[in-house]
Design a protein around this motif. Structure first.
Motif, PDB file in Angstrom:
ATOM      1  N   MET A   1       0.863  -1.182   0.000  1.00 44.83           N
ATOM      2  CA  MET A   1       0.000   0.000   0.000  1.00 44.83           C
ATOM      3  C   MET A   1       0.902   1.235   0.000  1.00 44.83           C
ATOM      4  O   MET A   1       1.798   1.353   0.828  1.00 44.83           O
ATOM      5  CB  MET A   1      -0.900  -0.014   1.229  1.00 44.83           C
ATOM      6  N   ARG A   2       0.625   2.139  -0.925  1.00 41.17           N
ATOM      7  CA  ARG A   2       1.392   3.386  -0.992  1.00 41.17           C
ATOM      8  C   ARG A   2       0.825   4.415  -0.023  1.00 41.17           C
ATOM      9  O   ARG A   2      -0.368   4.460   0.205  1.00 41.17           O
ATOM     10  CB  ARG A   2       1.325   3.991  -2.400  1.00 41.17           C
ATOM     11  N   GLU A   3       1.717   5.222   0.525  1.00 47.60           N
ATOM     12  CA  GLU A   3       1.316   6.332   1.390  1.00 47.60           C
ATOM     13  C   GLU A   3       1.374   7.611   0.557  1.00 47.60           C
ATOM     14  O   GLU A   3       2.365   7.857  -0.136  1.00 47.60           O
ATOM     15  CB  GLU A   3       2.259   6.442   2.588  1.00 47.60           C
ATOM     16  N   ILE A   4       0.320   8.415   0.633  1.00 47.63           N
ATOM     17  CA  ILE A   4       0.246   9.665  -0.112  1.00 47.63           C
ATOM     18  C   ILE A   4       0.243  10.812   0.901  1.00 47.63           C
ATOM     19  O   ILE A   4      -0.755  11.016   1.601  1.00 47.63           O
ATOM     20  CB  ILE A   4      -1.023   9.720  -0.998  1.00 47.63           C
ATOM     21  N   PRO A   5       1.346  11.555   0.995  1.00 46.64           N
ATOM     22  CA  PRO A   5       1.389  12.668   1.955  1.00 46.64           C
ATOM     23  C   PRO A   5       0.548  13.851   1.482  1.00 46.64           C
ATOM     24  O   PRO A   5       0.496  14.146   0.283  1.00 46.64           O
ATOM     25  CB  PRO A   5       2.876  13.037   2.016  1.00 46.64           C
ATOM     26  N   ILE A   6      -0.124  14.494   2.430  1.00 44.55           N
ATOM     27  CA  ILE A   6      -0.887  15.707   2.118  1.00 44.55           C
ATOM     28  C   ILE A   6      -0.338  16.848   2.960  1.00 44.55           C
ATOM     29  O   ILE A   6       0.299  16.624   3.985  1.00 44.55           O
ATOM     30  CB  ILE A   6      -2.401  15.515   2.357  1.00 44.55           C
ATOM     31  N   ARG A   7      -0.586  18.072   2.498  1.00 46.74           N
ATOM     32  CA  ARG A   7      -0.046  19.248   3.192  1.00 46.74           C
ATOM     33  C   ARG A   7      -0.933  19.704   4.338  1.00 46.74           C
ATOM     34  O   ARG A   7      -0.464  20.019   5.407  1.00 46.74           O
ATOM     35  CB  ARG A   7       0.130  20.397   2.211  1.00 46.74           C
ATOM     36  N   GLY A   8      -2.228  19.776   4.105  1.00 50.10           N
ATOM     37  CA  GLY A   8      -3.140  20.297   5.117  1.00 50.10           C
ATOM     38  C   GLY A   8      -3.707  19.201   5.998  1.00 50.10           C
ATOM     39  O   GLY A   8      -3.196  18.084   6.064  1.00 50.10           O
ATOM     40  N   GLU A   9      -4.802  19.548   6.667  1.00 44.02           N
ATOM     41  CA  GLU A   9      -5.465  18.598   7.561  1.00 44.02           C
ATOM     42  C   GLU A   9      -6.306  17.574   6.806  1.00 44.02           C
ATOM     43  O   GLU A   9      -6.538  16.473   7.293  1.00 44.02           O
ATOM     44  CB  GLU A   9      -6.369  19.357   8.537  1.00 44.02           C
ATOM     45  N   GLN A  15      -9.350  14.966  -5.392  1.00 45.46           N
ATOM     46  CA  GLN A  15      -7.983  15.493  -5.403  1.00 45.46           C
ATOM     47  C   GLN A  15      -6.977  14.385  -5.088  1.00 45.46           C
ATOM     48  O   GLN A  15      -5.915  14.304  -5.707  1.00 45.46           O
ATOM     49  CB  GLN A  15      -7.831  16.618  -4.384  1.00 45.46           C
ATOM     50  N   LEU A  16      -7.306  13.540  -4.120  1.00 42.80           N
ATOM     51  CA  LEU A  16      -6.402  12.450  -3.762  1.00 42.80           C
ATOM     52  C   LEU A  16      -6.240  11.469  -4.915  1.00 42.80           C
ATOM     53  O   LEU A  16      -5.130  11.008  -5.184  1.00 42.80           O
ATOM     54  CB  LEU A  16      -6.898  11.703  -2.524  1.00 42.80           C
ATOM     55  N   GLY A  55      -4.584   8.687   7.577  1.00 39.09           N
ATOM     56  CA  GLY A  55      -4.962   7.351   8.034  1.00 39.09           C
ATOM     57  C   GLY A  55      -6.067   6.725   7.210  1.00 39.09           C
ATOM     58  O   GLY A  55      -6.239   5.511   7.235  1.00 39.09           O
ATOM     59  N   ASP A  56      -6.833   7.550   6.464  1.00 36.42           N
ATOM     60  CA  ASP A  56      -7.884   6.987   5.615  1.00 36.42           C
ATOM     61  C   ASP A  56      -7.255   6.174   4.485  1.00 36.42           C
ATOM     62  O   ASP A  56      -6.203   6.540   3.951  1.00 36.42           O
ATOM     63  CB  ASP A  56      -8.758   8.093   5.005  1.00 36.42           C
ATOM     64  N   VAL A  57      -7.906   5.064   4.135  1.00 34.98           N
ATOM     65  CA  VAL A  57      -7.428   4.191   3.068  1.00 34.98           C
ATOM     66  C   VAL A  57      -8.434   4.224   1.924  1.00 34.98           C
ATOM     67  O   VAL A  57      -9.624   3.974   2.134  1.00 34.98           O
ATOM     68  CB  VAL A  57      -7.239   2.741   3.563  1.00 34.98           C
ATOM     69  N   VAL A  58      -7.942   4.551   0.742  1.00 38.54           N
ATOM     70  CA  VAL A  58      -8.773   4.605  -0.458  1.00 38.54           C
ATOM     71  C   VAL A  58      -8.346   3.474  -1.377  1.00 38.54           C
ATOM     72  O   VAL A  58      -7.154   3.296  -1.650  1.00 38.54           O
ATOM     73  CB  VAL A  58      -8.606   5.965  -1.182  1.00 38.54           C
ATOM     74  N   THR A  59      -9.335   2.706  -1.845  1.00 38.46           N
ATOM     75  CA  THR A  59      -9.055   1.604  -2.758  1.00 38.46           C
ATOM     76  C   THR A  59      -9.828   1.815  -4.053  1.00 38.46           C
ATOM     77  O   THR A  59     -11.027   2.097  -4.031  1.00 38.46           O
ATOM     78  CB  THR A  59      -9.461   0.250  -2.130  1.00 38.46           C
ATOM     79  N   VAL A  60      -9.101   1.694  -5.160  1.00 35.33           N
ATOM     80  CA  VAL A  60      -9.693   1.752  -6.494  1.00 35.33           C
ATOM     81  C   VAL A  60      -9.369   0.425  -7.154  1.00 35.33           C
ATOM     82  O   VAL A  60      -8.198   0.117  -7.400  1.00 35.33           O
ATOM     83  CB  VAL A  60      -9.129   2.919  -7.330  1.00 35.33           C
ATOM     84  N   ASP A  62      -8.077  -2.765  -7.459  1.00 32.20           N
ATOM     85  CA  ASP A  62      -7.164  -3.578  -6.644  1.00 32.20           C
ATOM     86  C   ASP A  62      -5.974  -2.792  -6.104  1.00 32.20           C
ATOM     87  O   ASP A  62      -5.032  -3.372  -5.584  1.00 32.20           O
ATOM     88  CB  ASP A  62      -6.676  -4.780  -7.445  1.00 32.20           C
ATOM     89  N   GLU A  63      -6.002  -1.463  -6.192  1.00 30.49           N
ATOM     90  CA  GLU A  63      -4.912  -0.632  -5.680  1.00 30.49           C
ATOM     91  C   GLU A  63      -5.374   0.225  -4.516  1.00 30.49           C
ATOM     92  O   GLU A  63      -6.396   0.916  -4.608  1.00 30.49           O
ATOM     93  CB  GLU A  63      -4.351   0.258  -6.790  1.00 30.49           C
ATOM     94  N   SER A  64      -4.614   0.165  -3.421  1.00 29.91           N
ATOM     95  CA  SER A  64      -4.962   0.940  -2.224  1.00 29.91           C
ATOM     96  C   SER A  64      -3.881   1.958  -1.899  1.00 29.91           C
ATOM     97  O   SER A  64      -2.694   1.685  -2.091  1.00 29.91           O
ATOM     98  CB  SER A  64      -5.136   0.010  -1.022  1.00 29.91           C
ATOM     99  N   VAL A  65      -4.323   3.116  -1.399  1.00 25.82           N
ATOM    100  CA  VAL A  65      -3.400   4.154  -0.931  1.00 25.82           C
ATOM    101  C   VAL A  65      -3.892   4.646   0.421  1.00 25.82           C
ATOM    102  O   VAL A  65      -5.076   4.616   0.709  1.00 25.82           O
ATOM    103  CB  VAL A  65      -3.287   5.339  -1.925  1.00 25.82           C
ATOM    104  N   ARG A  66      -2.940   5.074   1.250  1.00 19.56           N
ATOM    105  CA  ARG A  66      -3.273   5.616   2.582  1.00 19.56           C
ATOM    106  C   ARG A  66      -2.886   7.077   2.626  1.00 19.56           C
ATOM    107  O   ARG A  66      -1.787   7.461   2.198  1.00 19.56           O
ATOM    108  CB  ARG A  66      -2.538   4.855   3.669  1.00 19.56           C
ATOM    109  N   VAL A  67      -3.772   7.914   3.153  1.00 23.78           N
ATOM    110  CA  VAL A  67      -3.489   9.341   3.325  1.00 23.78           C
ATOM    111  C   VAL A  67      -2.493   9.470   4.471  1.00 23.78           C
ATOM    112  O   VAL A  67      -2.722   8.965   5.558  1.00 23.78           O
ATOM    113  CB  VAL A  67      -4.780  10.137   3.631  1.00 23.78           C
ATOM    114  N   ALA A  68      -1.380  10.160   4.198  1.00 18.60           N
ATOM    115  CA  ALA A  68      -0.333  10.306   5.218  1.00 18.60           C
ATOM    116  C   ALA A  68      -0.050  11.768   5.502  1.00 18.60           C
ATOM    117  O   ALA A  68      -0.323  12.614   4.695  1.00 18.60           O
ATOM    118  CB  ALA A  68       0.959   9.628   4.751  1.00 18.60           C
TER     119      ALA A  68
END
Length: 68
Positions: A1-9, A15-16, A55-60, A62-68
């Motif tokens: 699972m890839r982590e996707i860093p965000i700038r704000g809260e 957008q993600l 911490g939210d996990v988005v799956t499209v 068969d690919e998942s990413v976590r908001v970091a």
């Protein structure tokens, strides 16, 4: 699972999806959502404007990413 860093809260789902390179444009995100191919934390999501937080996990398909 890839982590996707965000700038704000928080970040909106559409957008993600673009930031994570899961879609190229917002119209693609809309189609994925309408087709029921996106889940957030294991639950089907159809709102492109859904607010996501770290911490939210988005799956499209068969690919998942976590908001970091």
């Amino acid at each position: 699972m890839r982590e996707i860093p965000i700038r704000g809260e928080m970040i909106r789902l559409g957008q993600l999806l673009k930031l994570a390179d899961l879609v190229e444009v917002g119209a693609d995100a809309k189609l994925l959502l309408e087709d029921g191919l996106v889940t957030v934390n294991g639950e089907l999501e159809q709102r492109r404007g859904r607010q996501l937080h770290r911490g939210d996990v988005v799956t499209v398909e068969d690919e998942s990413v976590r908001v970091a």
